[in-house]
Each structure stands twice: as structure tokens, then as C-alpha cells.
Scaffold this motif. Structure first.
Motif, PDB file in Angstrom:
ATOM      1  N   GLU A   4       0.843  -1.194   0.000  1.00  0.00           N
ATOM      2  CA  GLU A   4       0.000   0.000   0.000  1.00  0.00           C
ATOM      3  C   GLU A   4       0.880   1.245   0.000  1.00  0.00           C
ATOM      4  O   GLU A   4       1.924   1.284   0.650  1.00  0.00           O
ATOM      5  N   THR A   5       0.436   2.244  -0.734  1.00  0.00           N
ATOM      6  CA  THR A   5       1.216   3.465  -0.847  1.00  0.00           C
ATOM      7  C   THR A   5       0.337   4.678  -0.595  1.00  0.00           C
ATOM      8  O   THR A   5      -0.849   4.672  -0.930  1.00  0.00           O
ATOM      9  N   GLU A   6       0.914   5.679   0.020  1.00  0.00           N
ATOM     10  CA  GLU A   6       0.189   6.929   0.214  1.00  0.00           C
ATOM     11  C   GLU A   6       0.261   7.771  -1.052  1.00  0.00           C
ATOM     12  O   GLU A   6      -0.704   8.398  -1.453  1.00  0.00           O
ATOM     13  N   ARG A   7       1.417   7.757  -1.686  1.00  0.00           N
ATOM     14  CA  ARG A   7       1.618   8.566  -2.878  1.00  0.00           C
ATOM     15  C   ARG A   7       0.812   8.023  -4.051  1.00  0.00           C
ATOM     16  O   ARG A   7       0.686   6.816  -4.227  1.00  0.00           O
ATOM     17  N   LEU A   8       0.231   8.910  -4.828  1.00  0.00           N
ATOM     18  CA  LEU A   8      -0.551   8.503  -5.996  1.00  0.00           C
ATOM     19  C   LEU A   8       0.318   7.682  -6.940  1.00  0.00           C
ATOM     20  O   LEU A   8       1.432   8.080  -7.282  1.00  0.00           O
ATOM     21  N   ALA A   9      -0.196   6.523  -7.359  1.00  0.00           N
ATOM     22  CA  ALA A   9       0.522   5.640  -8.279  1.00  0.00           C
ATOM     23  C   ALA A   9      -0.429   5.212  -9.394  1.00  0.00           C
ATOM     24  O   ALA A   9      -1.518   4.701  -9.135  1.00  0.00           O
ATOM     25  N   VAL A  10      -0.021   5.425 -10.634  1.00  0.00           N
ATOM     26  CA  VAL A  10      -0.861   5.100 -11.792  1.00  0.00           C
ATOM     27  C   VAL A  10      -0.775   3.611 -12.110  1.00  0.00           C
ATOM     28  O   VAL A  10       0.305   3.015 -12.107  1.00  0.00           O
ATOM     29  N   VAL A  11      -1.932   3.017 -12.382  1.00  0.00           N
ATOM     30  CA  VAL A  11      -2.000   1.610 -12.766  1.00  0.00           C
ATOM     31  C   VAL A  11      -2.110   1.473 -14.282  1.00  0.00           C
ATOM     32  O   VAL A  11      -1.453   0.631 -14.889  1.00  0.00           O
ATOM     33  N   CYS A  12      -2.955   2.300 -14.889  1.00  0.00           N
ATOM     34  CA  CYS A  12      -3.112   2.226 -16.342  1.00  0.00           C
ATOM     35  C   CYS A  12      -3.752   3.513 -16.844  1.00  0.00           C
ATOM     36  O   CYS A  12      -4.248   4.340 -16.071  1.00  0.00           O
ATOM     37  N   GLY A  13      -3.743   3.673 -18.141  1.00  0.00           N
ATOM     38  CA  GLY A  13      -4.357   4.848 -18.742  1.00  0.00           C
ATOM     39  C   GLY A  13      -4.339   4.719 -20.249  1.00  0.00           C
ATOM     40  O   GLY A  13      -3.795   3.751 -20.802  1.00  0.00           O
ATOM     41  N   GLY A  14      -4.942   5.676 -20.915  1.00  0.00           N
ATOM     42  CA  GLY A  14      -4.907   5.638 -22.363  1.00  0.00           C
ATOM     43  C   GLY A  14      -6.071   6.341 -23.024  1.00  0.00           C
ATOM     44  O   GLY A  14      -6.784   7.141 -22.411  1.00  0.00           O
ATOM     45  N   TRP A  15      -6.235   6.019 -24.284  1.00  0.00           N
ATOM     46  CA  TRP A  15      -7.320   6.556 -25.116  1.00  0.00           C
ATOM     47  C   TRP A  15      -8.012   5.378 -25.786  1.00  0.00           C
ATOM     48  O   TRP A  15      -7.360   4.406 -26.195  1.00  0.00           O
ATOM     49  N   GLU A  16      -9.340   5.456 -25.908  1.00  0.00           N
ATOM     50  CA  GLU A  16     -10.116   4.402 -26.560  1.00  0.00           C
ATOM     51  C   GLU A  16     -11.202   5.002 -27.437  1.00  0.00           C
ATOM     52  O   GLU A  16     -11.800   6.022 -27.079  1.00  0.00           O
ATOM     53  N   ARG A  17     -11.431   4.377 -28.573  1.00  0.00           N
ATOM     54  CA  ARG A  17     -12.614   4.655 -29.381  1.00  0.00           C
ATOM     55  C   ARG A  17     -13.500   3.429 -29.240  1.00  0.00           C
ATOM     56  O   ARG A  17     -13.113   2.309 -29.585  1.00  0.00           O
ATOM     57  N   SER A  18     -14.693   3.640 -28.722  1.00  0.00           N
ATOM     58  CA  SER A  18     -15.558   2.507 -28.379  1.00  0.00           C
ATOM     59  C   SER A  18     -16.084   1.796 -29.617  1.00  0.00           C
ATOM     60  O   SER A  18     -16.229   2.385 -30.686  1.00  0.00           O
ATOM     61  N   GLY A  19     -16.369   0.517 -29.420  1.00  0.00           N
ATOM     62  CA  GLY A  19     -17.070  -0.233 -30.437  1.00  0.00           C
ATOM     63  C   GLY A  19     -18.559   0.092 -30.378  1.00  0.00           C
ATOM     64  O   GLY A  19     -19.036   0.742 -29.445  1.00  0.00           O
ATOM     65  N   ARG A  20     -19.307  -0.370 -31.364  1.00  0.00           N
ATOM     66  CA  ARG A  20     -20.739  -0.055 -31.409  1.00  0.00           C
ATOM     67  C   ARG A  20     -21.503  -0.666 -30.229  1.00  0.00           C
ATOM     68  O   ARG A  20     -22.551  -0.152 -29.836  1.00  0.00           O
ATOM     69  N   ASP A  21     -20.978  -1.749 -29.682  1.00  0.00           N
ATOM     70  CA  ASP A  21     -21.662  -2.429 -28.586  1.00  0.00           C
ATOM     71  C   ASP A  21     -21.081  -2.064 -27.219  1.00  0.00           C
ATOM     72  O   ASP A  21     -21.337  -2.744 -26.220  1.00  0.00           O
ATOM     73  N   TYR A  22     -20.290  -0.993 -27.163  1.00  0.00           N
ATOM     74  CA  TYR A  22     -19.604  -0.641 -25.925  1.00  0.00           C
ATOM     75  C   TYR A  22     -20.606  -0.388 -24.800  1.00  0.00           C
ATOM     76  O   TYR A  22     -21.487   0.478 -24.904  1.00  0.00           O
ATOM     77  N   ALA A  23     -20.490  -1.149 -23.726  1.00  0.00           N
ATOM     78  CA  ALA A  23     -21.350  -0.989 -22.553  1.00  0.00           C
ATOM     79  C   ALA A  23     -20.613  -1.540 -21.347  1.00  0.00           C
ATOM     80  O   ALA A  23     -20.216  -2.710 -21.327  1.00  0.00           O
ATOM     81  N   ILE A  24     -20.390  -0.685 -20.364  1.00  0.00           N
ATOM     82  CA  ILE A  24     -19.683  -1.065 -19.146  1.00  0.00           C
ATOM     83  C   ILE A  24     -20.641  -0.895 -17.967  1.00  0.00           C
ATOM     84  O   ILE A  24     -21.277   0.152 -17.830  1.00  0.00           O
ATOM     85  N   ALA A  25     -20.762  -1.898 -17.126  1.00  0.00           N
ATOM     86  CA  ALA A  25     -21.598  -1.814 -15.924  1.00  0.00           C
ATOM     87  C   ALA A  25     -20.795  -2.373 -14.759  1.00  0.00           C
ATOM     88  O   ALA A  25     -20.440  -3.558 -14.753  1.00  0.00           O
ATOM     89  N   ARG A  26     -20.487  -1.526 -13.803  1.00  0.00           N
ATOM     90  CA  ARG A  26     -19.675  -1.953 -12.662  1.00  0.00           C
ATOM     91  C   ARG A  26     -20.349  -1.532 -11.352  1.00  0.00           C
ATOM     92  O   ARG A  26     -20.796  -0.398 -11.218  1.00  0.00           O
ATOM     93  N   PRO A  27     -20.375  -2.399 -10.357  1.00  0.00           N
ATOM     94  CA  PRO A  27     -20.883  -2.009  -9.036  1.00  0.00           C
ATOM     95  C   PRO A  27     -19.885  -1.136  -8.291  1.00  0.00           C
ATOM     96  O   PRO A  27     -20.220  -0.480  -7.300  1.00  0.00           O
ATOM     97  N   GLY A  28     -18.703  -1.114  -8.787  1.00  0.00           N
ATOM     98  CA  GLY A  28     -17.614  -0.315  -8.219  1.00  0.00           C
ATOM     99  C   GLY A  28     -16.362  -0.635  -9.012  1.00  0.00           C
ATOM    100  O   GLY A  28     -16.426  -1.321 -10.041  1.00  0.00           O
ATOM    101  N   PHE A  29     -15.228  -0.127  -8.559  1.00  0.00           N
ATOM    102  CA  PHE A  29     -13.987  -0.370  -9.289  1.00  0.00           C
ATOM    103  C   PHE A  29     -12.859  -0.452  -8.274  1.00  0.00           C
ATOM    104  O   PHE A  29     -12.865   0.249  -7.256  1.00  0.00           O
ATOM    105  N   ARG A  30     -11.885  -1.295  -8.547  1.00  0.00           N
ATOM    106  CA  ARG A  30     -10.821  -1.513  -7.563  1.00  0.00           C
ATOM    107  C   ARG A  30      -9.873  -0.318  -7.442  1.00  0.00           C
ATOM    108  O   ARG A  30      -9.206  -0.152  -6.410  1.00  0.00           O
ATOM    109  N   TYR A  31      -9.827   0.507  -8.491  1.00  0.00           N
ATOM    110  CA  TYR A  31      -8.949   1.672  -8.480  1.00  0.00           C
ATOM    111  C   TYR A  31      -9.774   2.953  -8.569  1.00  0.00           C
ATOM    112  O   TYR A  31     -10.981   2.921  -8.818  1.00  0.00           O
TER     113      TYR A  31
END
Length: 301
Positions: A30-57
Motif C-alpha cells: 500500500e502506498t500513500e503517494r498517488l501511483a498510476v496503474v493504467c491509462g490511455g485513449w479508446e474509441r468505443s465499439g458499437r456495442d460498448y457498454a460497461i456496468a460496474r458495481p464499483g472499481f478496484r482503483y
């Protein structure tokens, strides 16, 4: 170090038509300092649909183009260019795209004990959705972050973390405050600031800036004191003096020619240059700091 290109984490969406992404192994402890896990740019597909009850990050996303819908914490938002939203552990959210105008968006996911405080300080705490006045500024900040994450060096993760902190500062700087009048005021301020940045060499007074922007001088003054914490004339002069220093450093023009190029009387130019840079233009040109001079004095309105 970044993961290999083929090691796509399971939480990353595969419903995309195109993507530029990076991802790092999360810190082992565990770290106090902000640490990046991932990032980027995306162009969604026609069926793009995300449903999350929460997220780990903790995550921040910025819509660069297209349209879609966000449902988060019981509210629904329309997504279009300039919308920024944030989520994290315990923040339920759903993201869908308009199949005819597919979403193009940037994202960054990170961890660290300081993350929530940093996000809230920028006005984009987990569960927040807002619109920014400077979409180009936010997109540029994300592009710098993306370039940092894809460096492939041992310092890439740390650089990406610093770029994320810069991104948060940019969001804080250009986000629209609540209320239509506040939103309009910030848009007007950003328009006036951009005009000064583009035309500072030919503008001489705050009145000329106001006329070029199509606003009253008193209103221009209020805008800059509110959003820039300085008078418009002071902002204009600092732009001129920064350019003057660059010209003299290149030895492209002498002092009188530099003053003329910036639309200033040579005597007034020398006096203001000395107030801003702590030495006269001649001393600056000669590369010798005069004794007993202090830089950074206020510029008279």
C-alpha cells in the motif's frame, strides 16, 4: 516497468474499435503517494457498454468526442466532448455509447492514500461528473500522460504519476463552476486569456484587450481578478516581458527594437522589464545580473 503489450488486464474493456493504452504492475505494498496503474485513449465499439458495481482503483475519464450515457450513483448524465467523470471503489457506474456517434475518451486509473484528497481538491472526487471549459487543455494533459506511460523506461510510472497530478491541476483550472452565470464568466475569461496569449505583442492596454474581446473594461478586470488572481493588464505585461526575455536571450533584436516589437515606449519598456526580471534589458542582454535588484515586483495597473 510497464507490462508487455499483450498482457491486457482483465478489467480493461475489450469492446473497443481502437486504443492507445499503457499499464503498470500495481505497487506490491500500500502506498500513500498517488501511483498510476493504467491509462490511455479508446474509441468505443458499437456495442460498448460497461456496468460496474464499483472499481478496484480510482478512475478519471474525459470524453474527447462522440456521445453516450453515464449512469453513476443513481444519476444519469449525457456524455459529449468536454465531460469529465470520476469513480472508484464503491461507486456504481454504467457507461454506454451512442452506436451512431461512438465515444472517444481518455482514462487514467490509479491508487494511493492521497488519491481521494487530490481528486477532491481538483473538484472531481469519486462519483463526480462535470464539464470543462477548456476541453483542449484537458485533452493535451491526457496526451502528455499517455506519452509518459508509454515510455517503456524504469521512470515511466513515476512520470505518469506526476503527469496525473498535472492533469488534476488542469481540470481544476478549467472546470465550470456551478451556475450558468459562473460558467459563462469562466468561458469569457478563457476566451479573453487566449486572445491575450495570441495577440499580446500588438495589444497595449487593458482597454484595448477589453475592446478586442467585446467586453467592458470593468468586467474584464473582474474576470481576471476572479479567475487569474491578477489584473488583466498585469497578465498582458507579463506575457510581453516573457517574450522580451526570449528575444533578448536569442539576441535577435536590440533593446529599442524589442520594445518597438512589443508595442511599448523604450523607457517604459526598460522600467517594466526591470520590475519583472530584476535587471535592466541591457544587463539581461549582456548576461550580467545587476547588484541589489529583486525580481518579481508588482506591475502597476
Amino acid at each position: 516497468m510497464p507490462r508487455s503489450a499483450g498482457a491486457l488486464p482483465s478489467f480493461m474493456s475489450k469492446q473497443v474499435a481502437a486504443a492507445r493504452r499503457f499499464y503498470f504492475e500495481p505497487p506490491a505494498k500500500e502506498t500513500e503517494r498517488l501511483a498510476v496503474v493504467c491509462g490511455g485513449w479508446e474509441r468505443s465499439g458499437r456495442d460498448y457498454a460497461i456496468a460496474r458495481p464499483g472499481f478496484r482503483y480510482f478512475g478519471i475519464e474525459f470524453v474527447a468526442g462522440g456521445r453516450g450515457t453515464l449512469k453513476m450513483s443513481g444519476r444519469e448524465y449525457l456524455l459529449s466532448r468536454g465531460v469529465v467523470f470520476a469513480y472508484g471503489p464503491g461507486v456504481e457506474h454504467e457507461i454506454t455509447t451512442d452506436a451512431k456517434d461512438r465515444l472517444s475518451k481518455y482514462f487514467v486509473d490509479f491508487i494511493g492514500g492521497e488519491s481521494v484528497a487530490a481528486m477532491k481538491a481538483a473538484g472531481i472526487g469519486p462519483g463526480t461528473c462535470l464539464t470543462v471549459a477548456g476541453a483542449d487543455d484537458v485533452e493535451a494533459a491526457f496526451e502528455h500522460l499517455l506519452a509518459a506511460g508509454r515510455r517503456g523506461t524504469s521512470t515511466a510510472a513515476r512520470i505518469a504519476a506526476l503527469q496525473t497530478e498535472i492533469l488534476l491541476c488542469v481540470i481544476a483550472d478549467v472546470r465550470l463552476t456551478r451556475g450558468a452565470r459562473s460558467a459563462q464568466a469562466r468561458r469569457t475569461f478563457l476566451r479573453c486569456r487566449t486572445l491575450i496569449e495570441e495577440r499580446f505583442a500588438t495589444l497595449r492596454t487593458a482597454e484595448e484587450v477589453a475592446a478586442a474581446c467585446g467586453v467592458a473594461p470593468a468586467y474584464l478586470s473582474r474576470l481576471f481578478r476572479r479567475f487569474a488572481r491578477q489584473p488583466a493588464y498585469q497578465f498582458l505585461i507579463r506575457m510581453k516581458m516573457n517574450e522580451a526575455a526570449a528575444i533578448l536571450r536569442r539576441q535577435a533584436l536590440n533593446v529599442s527594437e524589442t520594445a518597438e516589437a512589443l508595442g511599448m515606449d523604450p523607457f517604459h519598456f526598460s522600467r517594466v522589464f526591470k520590475r519583472v526580471h530584476g535587471r535592466s534589458p541591457v544587463a539581461f542582454l549582456n548576461g550580467s545580473l545587476e547588484e541589489g535588484e529583486d525580481a518579481g515586483e508588482d506591475i502597476p495597473e
